[in-house]
Structures are given as structure tokens and as C-alpha cells.
Design a protein around this motif. Structure first.
Motif, PDB file in Angstrom:
ATOM      1  N   UNK A 163       0.689  -1.379   0.087  1.00  0.00           N
ATOM      2  CA  UNK A 163       0.047  -0.007  -0.157  1.00  0.00           C
ATOM      3  C   UNK A 163       0.984   1.149  -0.184  1.00  0.00           C
ATOM      4  N   UNK A 164       2.062   1.199   0.889  1.00  0.00           N
ATOM      5  CA  UNK A 164       2.691   2.578   0.842  1.00  0.00           C
ATOM      6  C   UNK A 164       3.527   2.744  -0.451  1.00  0.00           C
ATOM      7  N   UNK A 165       4.002   1.616  -0.868  1.00  0.00           N
ATOM      8  CA  UNK A 165       4.678   1.679  -2.078  1.00  0.00           C
ATOM      9  C   UNK A 165       3.774   2.342  -3.392  1.00  0.00           C
ATOM     10  N   UNK A 166       2.614   2.188  -3.215  1.00  0.00           N
ATOM     11  CA  UNK A 166       1.761   2.667  -4.417  1.00  0.00           C
ATOM     12  C   UNK A 166       0.773   3.611  -3.746  1.00  0.00           C
ATOM     13  N   UNK A 167       1.404   4.254  -2.690  1.00  0.00           N
ATOM     14  CA  UNK A 167       0.715   5.455  -2.051  1.00  0.00           C
ATOM     15  C   UNK A 167      -0.838   5.501  -1.821  1.00  0.00           C
ATOM     16  N   UNK A 168      -1.184   4.358  -1.314  1.00  0.00           N
ATOM     17  CA  UNK A 168      -2.671   4.259  -1.081  1.00  0.00           C
ATOM     18  C   UNK A 168      -2.707   4.988   0.599  1.00  0.00           C
ATOM     19  N   UNK A 169      -3.671   5.956   0.386  1.00  0.00           N
ATOM     20  CA  UNK A 169      -3.952   6.875   1.872  1.00  0.00           C
ATOM     21  C   UNK A 169      -4.583   5.961   2.928  1.00  0.00           C
ATOM     22  N   UNK A 170      -5.497   5.373   2.712  1.00  0.00           N
ATOM     23  CA  UNK A 170      -6.416   4.662   3.632  1.00  0.00           C
ATOM     24  C   UNK A 170      -5.711   3.110   3.744  1.00  0.00           C
ATOM     25  N   UNK A 171      -4.831   2.935   4.354  1.00  0.00           N
ATOM     26  CA  UNK A 171      -4.199   1.820   4.746  1.00  0.00           C
ATOM     27  C   UNK A 171      -5.123   0.827   5.515  1.00  0.00           C
ATOM     28  N   UNK A 172      -5.795   1.262   6.513  1.00  0.00           N
ATOM     29  CA  UNK A 172      -6.904   0.609   7.042  1.00  0.00           C
ATOM     30  C   UNK A 172      -7.821  -0.152   6.359  1.00  0.00           C
ATOM     31  N   UNK A 173      -8.215   0.601   5.447  1.00  0.00           N
ATOM     32  CA  UNK A 173      -9.268   0.299   4.487  1.00  0.00           C
ATOM     33  C   UNK A 173      -8.796  -0.942   3.649  1.00  0.00           C
ATOM     34  N   UNK A 174      -7.269  -0.860   3.109  1.00  0.00           N
ATOM     35  CA  UNK A 174      -6.716  -1.699   2.245  1.00  0.00           C
ATOM     36  C   UNK A 174      -6.636  -3.060   2.921  1.00  0.00           C
ATOM     37  N   UNK A 175      -6.359  -2.925   4.368  1.00  0.00           N
ATOM     38  CA  UNK A 175      -6.399  -4.138   5.215  1.00  0.00           C
ATOM     39  C   UNK A 175      -7.609  -4.972   5.261  1.00  0.00           C
ATOM     40  N   UNK A 176      -8.662  -3.856   5.452  1.00  0.00           N
ATOM     41  CA  UNK A 176     -10.024  -4.740   5.466  1.00  0.00           C
ATOM     42  C   UNK A 176     -10.441  -5.165   4.205  1.00  0.00           C
ATOM     43  N   UNK A 177     -10.011  -4.823   3.011  1.00  0.00           N
ATOM     44  CA  UNK A 177     -10.417  -5.264   1.785  1.00  0.00           C
ATOM     45  C   UNK A 177      -9.382  -6.508   1.527  1.00  0.00           C
ATOM     46  N   UNK A 178      -8.209  -6.462   1.962  1.00  0.00           N
ATOM     47  CA  UNK A 178      -7.451  -7.804   1.877  1.00  0.00           C
ATOM     48  C   UNK A 178      -8.333  -8.735   2.776  1.00  0.00           C
ATOM     49  N   UNK A 179      -8.806  -8.518   3.797  1.00  0.00           N
ATOM     50  CA  UNK A 179      -9.252  -9.659   4.770  1.00  0.00           C
ATOM     51  C   UNK A 179     -10.703 -10.215   3.971  1.00  0.00           C
ATOM     52  N   UNK A 180     -11.406  -9.041   3.351  1.00  0.00           N
ATOM     53  CA  UNK A 180     -12.725  -9.630   2.633  1.00  0.00           C
ATOM     54  C   UNK A 180     -12.286 -10.670   1.581  1.00  0.00           C
ATOM     55  N   UNK A 181     -11.054 -10.432   0.689  1.00  0.00           N
ATOM     56  CA  UNK A 181     -10.434 -11.104  -0.468  1.00  0.00           C
ATOM     57  C   UNK A 181     -10.147 -12.570   0.115  1.00  0.00           C
ATOM     58  N   UNK A 182      -9.629 -12.443   1.148  1.00  0.00           N
ATOM     59  CA  UNK A 182      -9.136 -13.633   1.885  1.00  0.00           C
ATOM     60  C   UNK A 182     -10.220 -14.533   2.217  1.00  0.00           C
ATOM     61  N   UNK A 183     -11.161 -14.180   2.943  1.00  0.00           N
ATOM     62  CA  UNK A 183     -12.391 -14.782   3.389  1.00  0.00           C
ATOM     63  C   UNK A 183     -13.106 -15.255   1.775  1.00  0.00           C
ATOM     64  N   UNK A 184     -13.092 -14.710   0.966  1.00  0.00           N
ATOM     65  CA  UNK A 184     -13.666 -15.132  -0.353  1.00  0.00           C
ATOM     66  C   UNK A 184     -12.875 -16.394  -0.771  1.00  0.00           C
ATOM     67  N   UNK A 185     -11.536 -16.246  -0.455  1.00  0.00           N
ATOM     68  CA  UNK A 185     -10.823 -17.245  -0.980  1.00  0.00           C
ATOM     69  C   UNK A 185     -10.888 -18.505   0.035  1.00  0.00           C
ATOM     70  N   UNK A 186     -11.614 -18.283   1.062  1.00  0.00           N
ATOM     71  CA  UNK A 186     -11.549 -19.580   2.036  1.00  0.00           C
ATOM     72  C   UNK A 186     -10.507 -19.733   2.950  1.00  0.00           C
ATOM     73  N   UNK A 187     -10.207 -18.640   3.345  1.00  0.00           N
ATOM     74  CA  UNK A 187      -9.118 -18.626   4.260  1.00  0.00           C
ATOM     75  C   UNK A 187      -9.434 -18.048   5.545  1.00  0.00           C
ATOM     76  N   UNK A 188      -8.950 -18.270   6.692  1.00  0.00           N
ATOM     77  CA  UNK A 188      -9.064 -17.437   7.910  1.00  0.00           C
ATOM     78  C   UNK A 188      -8.277 -16.267   7.922  1.00  0.00           C
TER      79      UNK A 188
END
Lengths: 343, 332
Positions: free
Chosen positions: A135-160
Motif C-alpha cells: 500500500x505504501x509503495x503505491x501511495x494508498x492513503x487509507x491503509x486501514x481500508x486496504x487491510x479490510x479489503x484484503x481480509x474480505x478477499x482472503x475470506x472469499x478465497x476460503x481462508x481464515x
């Protein structure tokens, strides 16, 4: 009169271009060795239509991974792209962009999942930390949202998700790492995803579930996917279009079901025959003759498949066949299309 | 003839700060392979199929049960006699990149074992040379071009052939082929499978084929039996073609459903389903069916009692609710 017609063809050409997520033309890549340059990819044209899955099949050493690297302009030394253009979304030529712009495109526009997922993850940092780095390398401002999105993706992928984010890569199994790789390629909302042998190291059941997830996500986000593999079964199952790659050249391309149902190139025919199938007559399976292409193959003047070909004639040795249309968008590079194998 | 009776294997796992854990890797497995016959073991990684293979060739000692080779129980023999008997069973590993010594040429490697054979048989150096050529030709390699090479100069397929040739130097009666093609390019796999089939048909070498790919099992063991293993237990067995066409256990059906469909040539079976939950070694020994935590068709009794392998119309299955489902792909 002539003016309007050129305008029309031009706009049609532009339309055609905009349908393509990636349109690569005339790609040439060589590897420099002490004994001279070895061509790894020769005069390859490839289009990835938006929102489709394209499969690229080739044996190990056929240059299929090099082609994908060339499309992202990420060929490393001693490899070198000697010519070609890669138009992204009908606009920029990736091969001409500054390295800073390229860096931004990779990740945001183009995602990539490596063959060995364990080698592409940092062994010293937890998965969550690596997402923040990205996220930092790509200048993402809202890192908290990024982590939330990552979590949603991981759940979609069937992971804890919580467990994965707090893990180091060695704490995850092969299938989990491969899924984490897919999450990384999508977390910055890339529209184009390259998957390089992403299911090769996996077991039958986890392979099937990873393929199912790829299919679902592709539909949901209308992704453009290029899937590279040596396993014709996986590609035949997943992709809409198929590119058969042999010794650095495309020898056949077209709609998957059409190419598989009526293959035209002797290599494609051999490949389909050489896999044991779950249906039909198992004794009809026949191994491919000869050995995989190596650095000597490229020196041949004629058809590169000559020494393994069951339907060759002497004239095949003299010149290289070009990719010609046989039926709508089904193309094949062979002088002997339609010749009987038994001759 | 090789027989396995009630074979069991427990592994003790030492855990820090807590009690030792016991993993039940192989549960009451029975099988028999006649000379010149074949048998395929199918299952995903971690299901214990490799452990069965390792015990058969003496690399692991069974916790209980017996392995009988030509009528002799190997656990009851003295060391020398046991080693001699086990020479008849040779293992071919999954990874051809790690099974060869990188500092030895193919010639050195082949000679090392052939010298011992020559001593046993009281033969001379000419015999070694002859035998080496013969074996390499048998596996489809050209001795002239291969003998001076080091393993790194060979492709995966060639290495696997060299390994098979090396296993044949001691004149085995049985080969254990443990995932022999999974590391090899798809286009070259069939060549190796064809070689194994040839060795069985022409040289009467029996084969235990261990794999997760049902299609290669179908190629190699079309006329033999297929055993499906889950968490160390055989949960279904029968003639290969029968298991593929009318599988009864949900796990077998899940494996068959996971086979990729070749668009344009095949159509998916009408009852096909995909299991997304992953294989997990359970912390505690479950009371019920081992597959219950992943089974889409489970009912309450499945958590209570464990089904045994029962015989029903020339096939065996271990499920309380067996139902034939058409999951395998069919040709169009």
C-alpha cells in the motif's frame, strides 16, 4: 469518399483496440549467452480481450514465462526485449513508459501471481505487514481500508483472514500461499491478472478449489486473466481462448473448445493425445515423440517442430510456417494442415 | 506375491510445552499384489499413501500388522535375510531432481550397484558393461549419449528414466512408483507411464502405483484394482474402471469431480461437486467417519460411528450412505 472510409476503418480499429486489455505486437526476447544470443520469444502477437480468460500452454523452457515477463516489461538480465510493443487498454505502450510509471502500473493495473508463491513472499515479514508495504509503495492513503479489503478477499478465497494476516509465509501450506498470492494480485484492484503455473504444485482438490475461486472472481470483477501452464487439462478447464506455445512461437490459437475438439497443428494433436484422460479409450493415449526443444532447436531454419513431427515433409525444413487463419479466429502455423498422421 | 495384512502406523510428534501427539498415519490396510500384477493407491497429500509405500520397501517399520513377501513375513526375518528379500522391492521417488547424486555421472551411478550384483553372480566387467547398456536401452535411453553425463545435464523425464534403470539393476520383482510423474512436464508424463506399463507386461514386474491423479492410475492400472485412501484408511476399492464410473464414497466422488474438464472433448458428469474446505489433520481422533468434517452429504450418525470397509456388489466402500453419483467427465 476515400476520406470517410479511412476514418471509418480507423474508428473501427480504435474500437477493436479498446476491447483489448493488452495488445502485444511483434514481441522478441533474446537471452545473451557467451556463445551468442538465444531467442526465447520470437515475433509473438497476442491479444488479451477485456474480461476474458486466456490460457497459454507450453513445455518447460518453451519461453511462456518469458513472454509474460516481456508483456510486463519485467525481463531481467541476461534476457533482453529486442523489439515489440505492448499496448495497455488501447492507450500506453508499456515498453516505452518510464520505470516509475511501469512500477505504478504493476500492482494497480496488472497483478501477477508467481509460480512458486513461497519465493515471492518475504519470509521475514508477516503477510499483513507486506500488504501495508504494498500500500505504501503505491501511495494508498487509507491503509486501514486496504487491510479490510484484503481480509474480505482472503475470506472469499476460503481462508481464515485474521490468522493469515498474522502469519509468516512458512506457517502457511502450499495451497494457502497460492491463495495469498492471488489476494496480493487483486488487493490494489488490478484489472489484468497474470497467473504463472499457479496450480502446478497443488493437490487435486485444492487445485480444483483454486480454479473455482479464480473463475468466480473473474466473473464478479470482470477481470482479464492470462493463465500460463504446462498442464493442458487445467487450461482446457479454465480458459475461453487458448494459445499453444512451442519453442518461443505461437503455433496455434483460438477458442478453447474449438482448438481441443479439432486441433490442427501436429503439436497440439500430440499434446491432447499425450494426456491420460478420465473418459474415452485410455489405450488411445500415445506419448509425444522426441524431446523438449532446447537451445539447438532455435537454430533450425525451417519449422521448429520438424524433428518431432509425424506429418513432416522435406519442404518443412526450408522455411518457417506463419500463423494463418483456418477458421474465423482459429489460427495455426503449419504447412501441412489437414494432412493425415498415418501417412 | 506381496501381501499386507492389517498394517498400522502411528507417528509420535514431539510437541513443546504440551503432550506428545500421535498421528495415526495408516489404519488397518490390507492388500495383495500378485507377481506381475499392479495396484493403484489414490489420495491427496498427507493421506498416508507414501507411508504405505515406505513400509513395503522396508524404509519404515510398521507399528502393527505384517508385510509378507513371497510367503515370508519380513518382520520375522534376520537382518541379512530381510535385506535380501527387500531387494525384490524397489522404490522410485517422486522428485527426480533429488534422487540422483549430482557429483556422479550416470555411468558411475549405474556401475556402483552393478558391481555388487556382479560379485553376487560371479560375473566379470564385461557383464557389467553389457547389463548397463541393456538396462538403459530398456528404459528408452541411448547409452552412448547418456553415460558420461551428470544429472544436471538431463531433463526431468530423462532423470526419472535413469532412476528406473537404476532400480532395475538389482532385478526387482516389484516397483513402488510414488508420484513418479508429478514433477515431470505433462507432455512427457505418458512416456514414463508407458515404460512402467511395458515393464509390467513384458518383464513381469509388478507395480504399486501411488498417485493423486486418477487419470494416470487409469492408464497404468486399467485392468487392476484401485484403492482410495483417506487419512490412512482405505475408504473405497474396486476395479479401476468401476470406481471411476460408479464411485460410491463421497471422497472418491470429490476426487473425481476435481479432475479438470477438457472443453470441447469432455463434458462434466451430471452430479459433479466441488469441495472447498481443506485437508486438515484433526487434533483429536474423531469418533465418527474420518471424512465427516468435509463431507457435503453427512448426517448425524456420521459424527457418532465410524463406517467400516464393507463388500457390496464386487466393490468395497466405507460409508453409511453410499450412493453412486456420476461425477467423472464423459467424452462428448
Amino acid at each position: 469518399m476515400s476520406d470517410t472510409s479511412t476514418v471509418n476503418t480507423e474508428s473501427a480499429f480504435k474500437d477493436q483496440k479498446q476491447k483489448m486489455a493488452i495488445s502485444a505486437r511483434n514481441i522478441n526476447v533474446v537471452y545473451a549467452t557467451p556463445t551468442g544470443d538465444i531467442p526465447a520469444v520470437r515475433d509473438v502477437d497476442i491479444d488479451l480481450p477485456k474480461g476474458s480468460i486466456t490460457g497459454i500452454i507450453g513445455e518447460s523452457g518453451s519461453g511462456k514465462s518469458t513472454l509474460i515477463m516481456a508483456i510486463m516489461n519485467a525481463v531481467t538480465k541476461p534476457g533482453k526485449i529486442t523489439s515489440g510493443s505492448v499496448i495497455l487498454n488501447g492507450e500506453n505502450d508499456i515498453l516505452q513508459l518510464s520505470s516509475e510509471k511501469q512500477r505504478k502500473i504493476r500492482g494497480k493495473e496488472i497483478g501477477f501471481v508467481f509460480q512458486a508463491a513461497q519465493n515471492s513472499l518475504n519470509p521475514l515479514r508477516r503477510i499483513g505487514q507486506q500488504i501495508l508495504d504494498l500500500g505504501r509503495a503505491h501511495e494508498v492513503n487509507d491503509l486501514r481500508e486496504l487491510i479490510k479489503y484484503a481480509k474480505r478477499l482472503l475470506i472469499r478465497l476460503g481462508l481464515d483472514a485474521d490468522r493469515v494476516l498474522a502469519s509468516y509465509q512458512h506457517e502457511l501450506s502450499g495451497g494457502m500461499r497460492q491463495r495469498v498470492g492471488i489476494m496480493f494480485s487483486l488487493v490494489l484492484n488490478a484489472n489484468i491478472v497474470f497467473l504463472d503455473e499457479s496450480t502446478t504444485a497443488l493437490d487435486m482438490l485444492s487445485q480444483a478449489s483454486v480454479l473455482e475461486i479464480i473463475r468466480e472472481l473473474q466473473k464478479e470483477k470482470n477481470l482479464t486473466i492470462a493463465f500460463v501452464s504446462h498442464d493442458i487439462g487445467v487450461i482446457a478447464d479454465l480458459s475461453e481462448r487458448i494459445e499453444i506455445f512451442y519453442a518461443g512461437e505461437i503455433v496455434e490459437e483460438g477458442k478453447t473448445s474449438e482448438v481441443l475438439a479439432s486441433p490442427k497443428h501436429p503439436y497440439t494433436k500430440g499434446l491432447i493425445k499425450a494426456i491420460p484422460k478420465i473418459s474415452g479409450d485410455i489405450d488411445a493415449a500415445e506419448p509425444l515423440k522426441g524431446s523438449s526443444p532446447d537451445y539447438r532447436t532455435f537454430k533450425q531454419k525451417g519449422c521448429l517442430f520438424y524433428d518431432r513431427c509425424p506429418i513432416r515433409t522435406n519442404s518443412c525444413q526450408d522455411s518457417r510456417p506463419e500463423l494463418n487463419i483456418t477458421n474465423r479466429d482459429h489460427k495455426v502455423a503449419c504447412f501441412r494442415v489437414g494432412a493425415n498422421d498415418r501417412d | 506375491m506381496i501381501e499386507i495384512k492389517n498394517l498400522q502406523k502411528f507417528f509420535q510428534i514431539k510437541a513443546k510445552f504440551s503432550n506428545h501427539k500421535t498421528v495415526h498415519a495408516v489404519r488397518n490396510v490390507n492388500l495383495a499384489i500378485p507377481s506381475g500384477g499392479a495396484l493403484c493407491l489414490i489420495g491427496e497429500s498427507g493421506c498416508g499413501k507414501t507411508t504405505i509405500g515406505r513400509m513395503l520397501c522396508g524404509m519404515e517399520n510398521p507399528s502393527s500388522g505384517s508385510i509378507i513377501i513371497d510367503g515370508q513375513d519380513i518382520s520375522k526375518l534376520k537382518r541379512g535375510a530381510r535385506a535380501k528379500l527387500l531387494q525384490k522391492v524397489q522404490l522410485i521417488h517422486q522428485d527426480p531432481y533429488q534422487a540422483l547424486n549430482p557429483t556422479h555421472t550416470i555411468e558411475q551411478m549405474m556401475k556402483a550397484t552393478l558391481k555388487k550384483m556382479a560379485k553376487q553372480k560371479k560375473k566379470d566387467a564385461d557383464w557389467i558393461r553389457q547389463r548397463m547398456d541393456e538396462l538403459l536401452k530398456l528404459v528408452g535411453l541411448d547409452p552412448e549419449t547418456i553415460l558420461f553425463k551428470y544429472p544436471h545435464m538431463l531433463s526431468g523425464g530423462q532423470r526419472q528414466r535413469v532412476i528406473i534403470a537404476r532400480a532395475l539393476t538389482v532385478e526387482p520383482e516389484m516397483l513402488i512408483a510414488d508420484e513418479v510423474v508429478s514433477m515431470i512436464d505433462v507432455s512427457l508424463r505418458l512416456g514414463i507411464l508407458k515404460l512402467l506399463r511395458y515393464l509390467r507386461e513384458r518383464h513381469n514386474i509388478s507395480i504399486l502405483f501411488i498417485t493423486h491423479d486418477i487419470a494416470s492410475a487409469r492408464y497404468l492400472g486399467n485392468d487392476t484394482e484401485l484403492y482410495v485412501v483417506y487419512k490412512g484408511m482405505v475408504i473405497e476399492r474396486g476395479r479401476t474402471e468401476r470406481v471411476i464410473r460408479s464411485p460410491q464414497h463421497p471422497y472418491t466422488q470429490a476426487l473425481l469431480s476435481a479432475m479438470p474438464i477438457l472443453k470441447g472433448i469432455e463434458k462434466p458428469g451430471k452430479d459433479r461437486f466441488v469441495i472447498t474446505s481443506q485437508f486438515r489433520q484433526s487434533e483429536e481422533e474423531p469418533r465418527g467417519c474420518l471424512f465427516a468434517d468435509r463431507c457435503p452429504f453427512k448426517q448425524s450418525i456420521c459424527d457418532e460411528k465410524r463406517p467400516e470397509l464393507v463388500h457390496k456388489d464386487d466393490a468395497y466402500h466405507a460409508c453409511f450412505f453410499p450412493k453412486v453419483r456420476q461425477v467423472a467427465a464423459e467424452s462428448i
